[in-house]
Design an enzyme around this catalytic site. Structure first.
Site, PDB file in Angstrom:
ATOM      1  N   TYR A 261      78.037 113.704 162.260  1.00 51.90           N
ATOM      2  CA  TYR A 261      77.580 113.049 163.491  1.00 51.90           C
ATOM      3  C   TYR A 261      77.041 111.654 163.173  1.00 51.90           C
ATOM      4  O   TYR A 261      77.383 110.672 163.840  1.00 51.90           O
ATOM      5  CB  TYR A 261      76.495 113.903 164.149  1.00 51.90           C
ATOM      6  CG  TYR A 261      75.972 113.359 165.448  1.00 51.90           C
ATOM      7  CD1 TYR A 261      76.752 113.362 166.600  1.00 51.90           C
ATOM      8  CD2 TYR A 261      74.679 112.839 165.531  1.00 51.90           C
ATOM      9  CE1 TYR A 261      76.260 112.872 167.802  1.00 51.90           C
ATOM     10  CE2 TYR A 261      74.183 112.349 166.724  1.00 51.90           C
ATOM     11  CZ  TYR A 261      74.980 112.361 167.862  1.00 51.90           C
ATOM     12  OH  TYR A 261      74.485 111.860 169.050  1.00 51.90           O
TER      13      TYR A 261
ATOM     14  N   ASP B  55      90.869 115.351 176.807  1.00 54.09           N
ATOM     15  CA  ASP B  55      90.142 115.449 175.543  1.00 54.09           C
ATOM     16  C   ASP B  55      90.325 114.107 174.851  1.00 54.09           C
ATOM     17  O   ASP B  55      91.412 113.779 174.382  1.00 54.09           O
ATOM     18  CB  ASP B  55      90.737 116.581 174.711  1.00 54.09           C
ATOM     19  CG  ASP B  55      90.061 116.741 173.352  1.00 54.09           C
ATOM     20  OD1 ASP B  55      89.261 115.861 172.973  1.00 54.09           O
ATOM     21  OD2 ASP B  55      90.350 117.735 172.669  1.00 54.09           O
TER      22      ASP B  55
ATOM     23  N   SER C  34      73.700 106.622 169.058  1.00 53.21           N
ATOM     24  CA  SER C  34      72.566 107.488 168.736  1.00 53.21           C
ATOM     25  C   SER C  34      71.677 106.804 167.707  1.00 53.21           C
ATOM     26  O   SER C  34      72.113 105.897 166.986  1.00 53.21           O
ATOM     27  CB  SER C  34      73.090 108.806 168.150  1.00 53.21           C
ATOM     28  OG  SER C  34      72.047 109.592 167.615  1.00 53.21           O
TER      29      SER C  34
END
Length: 268
Positions: A152, A61, A139
């Site tokens: 985000y 992780d 992004s």
């Protein structure tokens, strides 16, 4: 022989979506590939589909610094070095700021930003030695804040800023630092996006069939790495959004709101 033959390529979050497409593409190009993810079963099945290939998996992780370090250490122990690092692991969210739990935003930041920072930091000595490449899969939300994706968007802005600073620091080192900003790409990221309570929403509000495939996205990324580009913005809508937000930000506000809302309700 390709540009990537025998290169050691590290891809975080490679068990599905763009990450898996990158694993497939680099192995096809003759690279030695290492990937990590949180789900061992998905990683195991991916590895089983490439018997005899120079491909290692590691359960990690990346939001946890020690697990990121263990992954990078395992790659170096197995392959001896690292030529290319692609920070692909990421999680999205879908919740209005007035409703979201702060812990949800922290989870998104820990994976998207701190995961990129820690893996980059631990891999950097090897990439410097090889004059290699560091990539962040960012992004469009790293150029334009998107409603319902506040955490985000913040994480991707942070990734872009971190990598831009690093690129400038390493400008004369021979290392290339690049950030890739896909538009909407068909993947599991919207199904796994966190809701206001930090749980996977389990569905996509978008029409996934109309989006760029993960495989096409991976092809663009490989080409950009080969050309040692600075940034890569994908899809017409993605490029249009970045352009409008830079030169006509007030118009971008209205168009983005119109896209994501219907009758005052967040629908996408």
């Amino acid at each position: 022989m390709s540009d990537f033959t025998n290169k050691v390529v590290v891809i975080t979050g490679g068990s599905e979506g763009i990450g898996k497409a990158l694993v497939d593409a680099f192995l096809y190009q003759g690279a030695k590939v290492a990937t990590c993810g949180r789900n061992y079963d998905k990683l195991y099945h991916l590895q089983a589909s490439y018997p005899g290939k120079p491909f290692m998996i590691h359960t990690a992780d990346v939001s946890k610094e020690q697990e990121s370090k263990s992954f990078i250490d395992a790659v170096v122990k197995n392959f001896g070095t690292i030529d290319i690092l692609i920070n692909n692991a990421g999680v999205s969210m879908r919740a209005m700021v007035q409703d979201v739990e702060l812990e949800t935003i922290r989870k998104v930041m820990d994976v998207n930003f701190w995961g990129t920072v820690s893996c980059t930091k631990f891999a950097l000595p090897h990439i410097l030695k090889n004059k290699g490449t560091i990539v962040g899969v960012s992004s469009i939300a790293g150029f334009r804040g998107l409603p319902g994706r506040s955490g985000y968007s913040a994480s991707k802005y942070a990734v872009n800023g971190f990598l831009e600073a690093l690129r400038t620091e390493l400008l004369h080192s021979g290392v290339n630092v690049m950030w890739v900003c896909p538009g909407f790409t068909a993947s599991n990221i919207r199904n796994a996006a966190l809701n206001k309570d930090g749980q996977a929403q389990g569905e996509s509000p978008m029409d996934e069939k109309k989006m760029m495939t993960a495989e096409e996205c991976a092809r663009h990324i490989l080409k950009a790495i080969s050309k040692r580009k600075r940034t890569l913005v994908l899809t017409f809508r993605g490029k249009e959004t970045v352009f409008l937000n830079r030169f006509l930000p007030s118009l971008a506000d209205k168009l983005v709101h119109r896209f994501f809302f219907k009758n005052g309700r967040l629908v996408k």
